[in-house]
Design a protein around this motif. Sequence first.
Motif, PDB file in Angstrom:
ATOM      1  N   ASN A  49       0.821  -1.214   0.000  1.00  0.00           N
ATOM      2  CA  ASN A  49       0.000   0.000   0.000  1.00  0.00           C
ATOM      3  C   ASN A  49       0.855   1.264   0.000  1.00  0.00           C
ATOM      4  O   ASN A  49       0.527   2.255   0.633  1.00  0.00           O
ATOM      5  N   PHE A 210      -0.010  13.774  -3.203  1.00  0.00           N
ATOM      6  CA  PHE A 210      -1.380  13.719  -3.712  1.00  0.00           C
ATOM      7  C   PHE A 210      -1.678  12.336  -4.272  1.00  0.00           C
ATOM      8  O   PHE A 210      -2.746  11.741  -4.017  1.00  0.00           O
ATOM      9  N   THR A 211      -0.741  11.790  -5.045  1.00  0.00           N
ATOM     10  CA  THR A 211      -0.918  10.457  -5.622  1.00  0.00           C
ATOM     11  C   THR A 211      -1.035   9.407  -4.523  1.00  0.00           C
ATOM     12  O   THR A 211      -1.839   8.463  -4.632  1.00  0.00           O
ATOM     13  N   SER A 212      -0.247   9.551  -3.477  1.00  0.00           N
ATOM     14  CA  SER A 212      -0.297   8.594  -2.356  1.00  0.00           C
ATOM     15  C   SER A 212      -1.668   8.605  -1.681  1.00  0.00           C
ATOM     16  O   SER A 212      -2.169   7.567  -1.239  1.00  0.00           O
ATOM     17  N   LEU A 213      -2.269   9.799  -1.583  1.00  0.00           N
ATOM     18  CA  LEU A 213      -3.561   9.905  -0.909  1.00  0.00           C
ATOM     19  C   LEU A 213      -4.681   9.186  -1.675  1.00  0.00           C
ATOM     20  O   LEU A 213      -5.571   8.606  -1.064  1.00  0.00           O
ATOM     21  N   ILE A 214      -4.588   9.238  -3.000  1.00  0.00           N
ATOM     22  CA  ILE A 214      -5.654   8.604  -3.782  1.00  0.00           C
ATOM     23  C   ILE A 214      -5.322   7.169  -4.155  1.00  0.00           C
ATOM     24  O   ILE A 214      -6.193   6.445  -4.618  1.00  0.00           O
TER      25      ILE A 214
END
Length: 214
Positions: A49, A210-214
């Motif tokens: 993840n 930002f990419t990690s959050l989505i």
Amino acid sequence: MTNPAFAFGAIVIIISYYAQFINNFFVYDDFRYIENLFSGIGATLLGYNTIRIVGNIAFLPLHFLSGLSPIGYNIFNLIIHFINSLMLYFLLNILFKNSLLSFFAGIIFVASAVASDAVFWKTANCNLLSLMFCLITFYLYIRWRQEDKKSHFLWSLLTYTFAMFSKEDSASLPILIFLIEILFWGGWKDKLSLFKRLIPYFVIVLFYLFTSLI
């Protein structure tokens, strides 16, 4: 240009120290990453993840070439470790113009047992890849500052993106560039220009978050 003596010394140290552990088997999270290979590209890219896409995707060609034998994975990590030692020597020589300092600093780096965890823990290849792309980014940034060639700057942004998507530790790179600017090029004299040069790198960090959050 890298000193051939340093390259030879680094190879001798790596072989003499690490060759005896070339069969070091998978441990801990390695098994989860191997399992992901059989669960599709999505599972492989996400790893645990995390969005460390570059490090995670490296498992695909390694598994294709080496299967469930740890030797291929270990050799891959040793090659990256060797490349990192060359890059470190090269960059220090550019910055300090002192081949002796660069030589001993590089030798200490390649001989340090601290790196053994990153070298032989397969899922820690993200550390080696992150460092490699950070060092390449440093090199391209220095070339850009010296030659004012825009292509070097653009390539540095690409390699920094690879660094960030190898491991989030790379987020510290803009701070290091800031320090290099201050210490070697008097960046404090033109704060606005310095700020403009650093913005794109911080944007990449924000894009990663930002990419990690989505």
